[in-house]
Motif scaffolding. Structure first.
Motif, mmCIF file in Angstrom:
data_model
loop_
_atom_site.group_PDB
_atom_site.id
_atom_site.type_symbol
_atom_site.label_atom_id
_atom_site.label_comp_id
_atom_site.label_asym_id
_atom_site.label_seq_id
_atom_site.Cartn_x
_atom_site.Cartn_y
_atom_site.Cartn_z
ATOM 1 N N ARG A 56 2.462 3.222 -14.598
ATOM 2 C CA ARG A 56 2.475 4.535 -15.257
ATOM 3 C C ARG A 56 3.858 5.170 -15.185
ATOM 4 N NH1 ARG A 56 -2.722 5.486 -12.776
ATOM 5 N NH2 ARG A 56 -1.714 6.834 -11.224
ATOM 6 N N TYR A 57 4.522 4.991 -14.071
ATOM 7 C CA TYR A 57 5.870 5.556 -13.905
ATOM 8 C C TYR A 57 6.843 4.907 -14.886
ATOM 9 C CZ TYR A 57 10.312 6.827 -11.742
ATOM 10 O OH TYR A 57 11.577 7.294 -11.518
ATOM 11 N N LEU A 58 6.753 3.594 -15.053
ATOM 12 C CA LEU A 58 7.674 2.878 -15.941
ATOM 13 C C LEU A 58 7.413 3.198 -17.410
ATOM 14 C CD1 LEU A 58 7.842 -0.627 -14.200
ATOM 15 C CD2 LEU A 58 9.529 1.218 -14.130
ATOM 16 N N GLU A 59 6.200 3.622 -17.741
ATOM 17 C CA GLU A 59 5.911 4.016 -19.122
ATOM 18 C C GLU A 59 6.689 5.263 -19.533
ATOM 19 O OE1 GLU A 59 1.728 4.496 -19.319
ATOM 20 O OE2 GLU A 59 1.277 2.339 -19.260
ATOM 21 N N ASN A 60 7.030 6.097 -18.555
ATOM 22 C CA ASN A 60 7.726 7.361 -18.832
ATOM 23 C C ASN A 60 9.173 7.380 -18.350
ATOM 24 O OD1 ASN A 60 5.327 8.919 -19.858
ATOM 25 N ND2 ASN A 60 4.567 8.425 -17.808
ATOM 26 N N ASP A 107 3.748 -6.248 -2.133
ATOM 27 C CA ASP A 107 3.466 -7.081 -0.973
ATOM 28 C C ASP A 107 1.969 -7.049 -0.653
ATOM 29 O OD1 ASP A 107 3.756 -8.633 1.266
ATOM 30 O OD2 ASP A 107 4.554 -7.036 2.526
ATOM 31 N N ALA A 108 1.170 -7.665 -1.529
ATOM 32 C CA ALA A 108 -0.283 -7.785 -1.344
ATOM 33 C C ALA A 108 -0.947 -6.427 -1.137
ATOM 34 C CB ALA A 108 -0.590 -8.714 -0.170
ATOM 35 N N SER A 109 -0.550 -5.446 -1.946
ATOM 36 C CA SER A 109 -1.142 -4.107 -1.835
ATOM 37 C C SER A 109 -2.600 -4.128 -2.287
ATOM 38 C CB SER A 109 -0.353 -3.106 -2.678
ATOM 39 O OG SER A 109 0.963 -2.974 -2.212
ATOM 40 N N THR A 110 -3.440 -3.331 -1.601
ATOM 41 C CA THR A 110 -4.855 -3.208 -1.968
ATOM 42 C C THR A 110 -5.166 -1.812 -2.499
ATOM 43 O OG1 THR A 110 -5.384 -2.646 0.333
ATOM 44 C CG2 THR A 110 -5.589 -4.964 -0.304
ATOM 45 N N ASP A 111 -4.143 -0.958 -2.602
ATOM 46 C CA ASP A 111 -4.365 0.395 -3.124
ATOM 47 C C ASP A 111 -3.892 0.446 -4.584
ATOM 48 O OD1 ASP A 111 -1.663 0.294 -2.905
ATOM 49 O OD2 ASP A 111 -1.431 2.097 -1.686
ATOM 50 N N GLU A 112 -3.516 1.614 -5.082
ATOM 51 C CA GLU A 112 -3.145 1.792 -6.485
ATOM 52 C C GLU A 112 -1.639 1.677 -6.730
ATOM 53 O OE1 GLU A 112 -4.667 5.588 -7.524
ATOM 54 O OE2 GLU A 112 -6.760 4.921 -7.609
ATOM 55 N N THR A 113 -0.941 0.986 -5.860
ATOM 56 C CA THR A 113 0.511 0.854 -6.013
ATOM 57 C C THR A 113 0.890 0.316 -7.390
ATOM 58 O OG1 THR A 113 0.859 0.504 -3.634
ATOM 59 C CG2 THR A 113 2.588 -0.257 -5.112
ATOM 60 N N GLU A 114 0.243 -0.754 -7.836
ATOM 61 C CA GLU A 114 0.600 -1.376 -9.118
ATOM 62 C C GLU A 114 0.344 -0.436 -10.294
ATOM 63 O OE1 GLU A 114 -0.262 -5.461 -11.675
ATOM 64 O OE2 GLU A 114 -0.943 -5.271 -9.592
ATOM 65 N N GLU A 115 -0.786 0.252 -10.306
ATOM 66 C CA GLU A 115 -1.113 1.166 -11.400
ATOM 67 C C GLU A 115 -0.122 2.316 -11.477
ATOM 68 O OE1 GLU A 115 -3.208 0.012 -9.213
ATOM 69 O OE2 GLU A 115 -4.534 -1.257 -10.425
ATOM 70 N N ILE A 116 0.248 2.845 -10.320
ATOM 71 C CA ILE A 116 1.185 3.970 -10.284
ATOM 72 C C ILE A 116 2.565 3.540 -10.769
ATOM 73 C CG2 ILE A 116 2.449 5.500 -8.704
ATOM 74 C CD1 ILE A 116 -0.148 5.805 -7.134
ATOM 75 N N VAL A 117 3.008 2.353 -10.388
ATOM 76 C CA VAL A 117 4.308 1.850 -10.837
ATOM 77 C C VAL A 117 4.311 1.657 -12.354
ATOM 78 C CG1 VAL A 117 5.878 -0.136 -10.768
ATOM 79 C CG2 VAL A 117 4.920 0.771 -8.648
ATOM 80 N N ASN A 130 0.838 -1.207 0.000
ATOM 81 C CA ASN A 130 0.000 0.000 0.000
ATOM 82 C C ASN A 130 0.874 1.257 0.000
ATOM 83 O OD1 ASN A 130 -2.245 -1.635 0.017
ATOM 84 N ND2 ASN A 130 -2.608 -1.462 2.209
ATOM 85 N N SER A 131 1.764 1.320 -0.973
ATOM 86 C CA SER A 131 2.759 2.395 -1.037
ATOM 87 C C SER A 131 2.509 3.353 -2.195
ATOM 88 C CB SER A 131 4.159 1.793 -1.157
ATOM 89 O OG SER A 131 4.409 0.858 -0.145
ATOM 90 N N ALA A 132 1.255 3.535 -2.572
ATOM 91 C CA ALA A 132 0.928 4.377 -3.722
ATOM 92 C C ALA A 132 1.416 5.814 -3.553
ATOM 93 C CB ALA A 132 -0.588 4.366 -3.951
ATOM 94 N N ASN A 133 1.430 6.309 -2.324
ATOM 95 C CA ASN A 133 1.795 7.715 -2.081
ATOM 96 C C ASN A 133 3.303 7.945 -1.996
ATOM 97 O OD1 ASN A 133 -0.935 8.469 -1.945
ATOM 98 N ND2 ASN A 133 -1.044 7.949 0.245
ATOM 99 N N THR A 134 4.081 6.869 -1.893
ATOM 100 C CA THR A 134 5.513 7.046 -1.636
ATOM 101 C C THR A 134 6.425 6.357 -2.642
ATOM 102 O OG1 THR A 134 5.571 5.116 -0.156
ATOM 103 C CG2 THR A 134 5.087 7.273 0.848
ATOM 104 N N ILE A 135 5.923 5.394 -3.394
ATOM 105 C CA ILE A 135 6.790 4.550 -4.216
ATOM 106 C C ILE A 135 7.507 5.342 -5.307
ATOM 107 C CG2 ILE A 135 4.909 3.906 -5.794
ATOM 108 C CD1 ILE A 135 7.903 1.752 -4.605
ATOM 109 N N VAL A 136 6.877 6.357 -5.887
ATOM 110 C CA VAL A 136 7.511 7.124 -6.964
ATOM 111 C C VAL A 136 8.762 7.843 -6.460
ATOM 112 C CG1 VAL A 136 7.242 9.091 -8.523
ATOM 113 C CG2 VAL A 136 5.431 7.389 -8.343
ATOM 114 N N GLU A 137 8.666 8.464 -5.301
ATOM 115 C CA GLU A 137 9.846 9.167 -4.761
ATOM 116 C C GLU A 137 10.963 8.189 -4.432
ATOM 117 O OE1 GLU A 137 8.759 11.664 -1.506
ATOM 118 O OE2 GLU A 137 8.151 13.305 -2.826
ATOM 119 N N ALA A 138 10.620 6.983 -3.971
ATOM 120 C CA ALA A 138 11.644 5.971 -3.703
ATOM 121 C C ALA A 138 12.365 5.586 -4.996
ATOM 122 C CB ALA A 138 11.012 4.744 -3.059
#
Length: 396
Positions: free
Chosen positions: A124-128, A112-122, A85-93
């Motif tokens: 989108r980040y990798l596309e750019n 790690d079994a995230s239920t938020d938008e972690t996967e979608e955000i990752v 559940n690291s949608a708010n922090t994973i990009v900065e990491a």
């Protein structure tokens, strides 16, 4: 002359020597001085000590006049990021890794079994952004299991675990870590940690206390009821991480720097620089994940600390344990634990002496748990002279 040639070959085999004119002139002068000294001394017998001295001097000459090349081989760093559940922090990491001046690295991001938008955000980040990144998932949330799972995909010679809610302090962390880790020829290297209240605003700096690979560090860990006196944030040589760190930290939850089989710390050095920033959301536990008042996490933390304590006191005798515990606790609160005097010797510390203090500490936490009661009962009745064979039923 044979010894001079031997010195050259010795360094040449290690691929650290470049033969040049300065080296040849130095060898000629060295040979002339050596021969003149023999003529003046009129020596009839050259003894062994003289030959050893000449060889040492020859090595010095070769080192001074030869172009000694430092090891320029770049080691790959495998960065394991367990993200729950690291949608708010994973990009900065990920950005903090992308901006590193040291470029030979790879990222293994474990969802790690995230239920938020972690996967979608990752995604989108990798596309750019082009990153050397391996993305894997696991269905059940478990911090240590996520690291173990991600390790299967790591190819680097150095392993570093970066929590998804933390970022690297600056652009030179990887460069300094590799230089220190292989320059010191150690198993691992601790990094300093700084709190981060807001973006671009630093808070309290947590300097890792000086690490000593001796029994005194183990005794102080035991006097703190098994609490880790160092952080687990470190860069590790892969072979060490896959063996000692894997078993003791990722399986048994004990400090990463502790080798339970040898009852001794690993060869770890202090990096003496800030390596990480962590966010202040709530009460933090600097030796692992964010720590809340949740009973299951408190139980897990207590059980691993008790396991560490039992390992240490089974092989070290700490006289007047209760008194030394009180003294250490008082000095530790003043942040001068390194000055605390301790007394210990080979042997075993009686669990019957240790357990009442642990039981009182657990009662203060108001944890009513059968597992903890069983451990307390075991410690209260433990005798090294007694043994019992226990058979666990199949399928249990």
């Amino acid at each position: 002359m044979l010894e001079v040639i031997g010195a050259i070959l010795y360094l040449k085999v290690r691929r650290r020597l470049s033969i040049n004119s300065h080296l040849l002139v130095g060898i000629i002068i060295f040979g002339l001085v050596n021969e003149i000294s023999l003529i003046v001394a009129e020596s009839n017998v050259i003894n062994t000590s003289y030959l050893v001295l000449i060889f040492i001097l020859a090595l010095c000459i070769v080192n001074v006049f030869g172009n000694i090349e430092l090891d320029r081989k770049q080691r790959k760093i495998s960065v394991l990021i367990p993200a729950h559940n690291s949608a708010n922090t994973i990009v900065e990491a990920l950005e903090s890794i992308k901006n590193q001046t040291y470029r030979k690295w790879e990222i293994i991001l474990i969802n790690d079994a995230s239920t938020d938008e972690t996967e979608e955000i990752v995604k989108r980040y990798l596309e750019n952004n082009k990153l050397t990144l391996e993305y894997v998932r696991q269905k059940e949330h478990n911090y240590f299991k996520a690291i173990r799972h991600g390790l299967k995909y790591a190819n680097g010679e150095i392993i570093f675990v970066l929590d998804a809610d933390k970022i690297l302090f600056n652009q030179n962390v990887f460069y300094r870590a590799v230089s220190t880790l292989f320059g010191e020829k150690c198993d691992g290297m601790f990094v300093g940690i700084r709190a981060m209240y807001q973006r671009l605003k630093d808070g309290k700096f947590h300097l890792i206390r000086p690490y000593y690979r001796n029994e005194a560090s183990l005794v102080k860990t035991a006097l703190g009821f098994g609490t880790n006196i160092y952080a687990n944030y470190a860069f590790w040589r892969r072979e060490v991480f896959e063996t000692s760190v894997y078993e003791n930290y990722l399986i048994n939850g004990m400090p990463a720097w502790y080798n339970a089989k040898r009852n001794l710390g690993l060869r770890v050095v202090n990096g003496n620089f800030v390596g990480l920033r962590y966010r202040i959301f709530k009460k933090e536990n600097l030796i692992g994940e964010s720590f809340s008042a949740n009973d299951s996490k408190r139980l897990l933390k207590l059980s691993t600390e008790l396991r560490t304590l039992h390992h240490i006191v089974s092989r070290i005798k700490i006289p007047a344990y209760s008194t030394q515990t009180a003294v250490y606790s008082a000095i530790n609160k003043l942040h001068i634990a390194s000055l605390c005097p301790i007394i210990f010797k080979c042997g075993q510390t009686s669990l019957k002496e240790v357990t009442p203090l642990i039981a009182e500490d657990i009662r203060n936490l108001k944890l009513d748990n059968l597992y903890l009661k069983t451990i307390i009962d075991f410690g209260s009745n433990f005798s090294p002279q007694k043994s019992e064979k226990i058979t666990i039923p199949k399928g249990t």
